[in-house]
Design a protein around this motif. Structure first.
Motif, PDB file in Angstrom:
ATOM      1  N   GLY A  19       0.830  -1.190   0.000  1.00 33.69           N
ATOM      2  CA  GLY A  19       0.000   0.000   0.000  1.00 33.69           C
ATOM      3  C   GLY A  19       0.868   1.244   0.000  1.00 33.69           C
ATOM      4  O   GLY A  19       1.925   1.274   0.637  1.00 33.69           O
ATOM      5  N   GLN A 202     -11.929  -4.083   1.494  1.00 33.56           N
ATOM      6  CA  GLN A 202     -10.652  -3.790   2.150  1.00 33.56           C
ATOM      7  C   GLN A 202     -10.953  -3.184   3.516  1.00 33.56           C
ATOM      8  O   GLN A 202     -11.583  -2.131   3.604  1.00 33.56           O
ATOM      9  N   LYS A 229      -6.031  -3.992   5.433  1.00 30.65           N
ATOM     10  CA  LYS A 229      -5.185  -2.808   5.562  1.00 30.65           C
ATOM     11  C   LYS A 229      -4.876  -2.551   7.032  1.00 30.65           C
ATOM     12  O   LYS A 229      -5.511  -3.102   7.922  1.00 30.65           O
ATOM     13  N   LEU A 275      -1.931  -6.094   3.267  1.00 30.05           N
ATOM     14  CA  LEU A 275      -1.096  -4.998   2.799  1.00 30.05           C
ATOM     15  C   LEU A 275       0.061  -4.684   3.741  1.00 30.05           C
ATOM     16  O   LEU A 275      -0.128  -4.596   4.957  1.00 30.05           O
TER      17      LEU A 275
END
Length: 323
Positions: A19, A202, A229, A275
């Motif tokens: 990310g 996400q 995330k 991520l």
């Protein structure tokens, strides 16, 4: 779906993504940012850093890269890297719309980003993303959906998103806040012409914030690819900020706290991509060791007690300064 490409990948790191929130703009809320970036945060400096991270990640098997309109120049940096590496045709590229970056490349702006999930914002930002990433964009996500987001009920927006999906773009959403589970379940119910609109979700999930887990399992069972995330809780799970229990398990594995924290997520059966938010090559290398961490039942039990009440977790996150 573009994520089907990852299912056929053989590298152990293919389910770790990179990310770009921490390197696409000079200011962010991650702990330790002054040490990671120092004072060299010009556009050129962060472009170079981003490209070095993308080079290293790809070389080590990472195949998903995640940007957003609000991540400063992250889409621009990623687009330039893709253009310079035309042989890289096996990656999945995702971005997000719904926040507008307003800090003008400063770290002390009064407001760094403005949220708007209206159809006009979607149309504007979709055009901006298309101008940069073109047909390299695989996934476009609504940024930070909450249960009260108009994006969950706006039929005009749903029609526009369905039109993009019909043209080959995968449509997804991300979530934030203490009611992530409610937002996920509400989004799963959104359909256009009887078909589910969203194909990915996400969400924030980590050792300190596990409340979205059951809803993410439901999303996975419904056929969505789950992207996780903030697995490092904006630096709260990285040494030296990590809780003692995490430090102890990391010492037992002879790897970093970050590798253990991300490994804890990778072992979830519903986790499709986890991520890394690395801002340095050292962090990236350490993060990628998560694929080799094997946690036993005793270690998992000791880590399970770290979970916080969701509202307390998000209040703490919201108090982190941009710097």
């Amino acid at each position: 779906m573009p994520f089907a490409r990852l299912a056929a990948a053989t590298t152990p790191t293919c389910h770790i993504g990179l990310g770009l929130a921490a390197v696409g703009r000079p200011g962010y809320i991650n702990l330790g940012r002054d040490e990671d970036l120092g004072e060299h945060r010009t556009v050129e400096a962060l472009r170079t850093r981003t490209h070095e991270l993308l080079d290293a990640a790809y070389a080590q098997g990472v195949r998903y890269f995640d940007a957003a309109r609000s991540y400063g120049r992250s889409e621009e940096f990623l687009a330039a890297w893709l253009a310079a590496n035309p042989h890289v045709d096996d990656v999945v590229v995702g971005s997000k719309w719904g926040y507008t970056y307003t800090a003008d490349w400063t770290t002390d702006a009064e407001t760094h980003e403005v949220k708007d999930h209206g159809v006009r914002t979607y149309e504007r930002q979709r055009a901006e993303t298309a101008a940069l990433l073109g047909d390299r964009l695989d996934l476009y996500q609504i940024h930070s959906v909450t249960p009260d987001s108009p994006a969950l009920t706006d039929k005009e927006l749903h029609a526009e998103l369905a039109r993009a999906a019909a043209q080959g773009l995968t449509i997804g959403f991300s979530t934030s806040g203490p009611a992530q589970a409610d937002a996920i379940r509400a989004a799963l119910a959104v359909t256009v012409d009887g078909e589910p609109l969203f194909r990915t979700v996400q969400s924030t999930y980590n050792a300190l914030e596990t409340s979205a887990g059951p809803a993410l399992a439901e999303a996975h069972d419904a056929g969505l690819t789950v992207i996780v995330k903030e697995g490092m809780a904006n630096g709260r799970l990285a040494a030296p900020h990590a809780p003692d229990a995490l430090k102890a398990v990391a010492e037992e594995t002879s790897l970093g706290c970050d590798a253990v924290a991300l490994a804890l997520i990778l072992r979830q059966p519903w986790a499709g991509v986890v991520l890394s938010g690395a801002a340095t090559l050292t962090q990236l290398s350490s993060n990628l060791h998560a694929a080799a961490v094997d946690l036993d039942e005793d270690q998992l039990a000791r880590l399970s007690v770290l979970a916080e009440e969701p509202r307390a977790y998000w209040e703490k996150r919201n108090s982190l300064p941009w710097h």
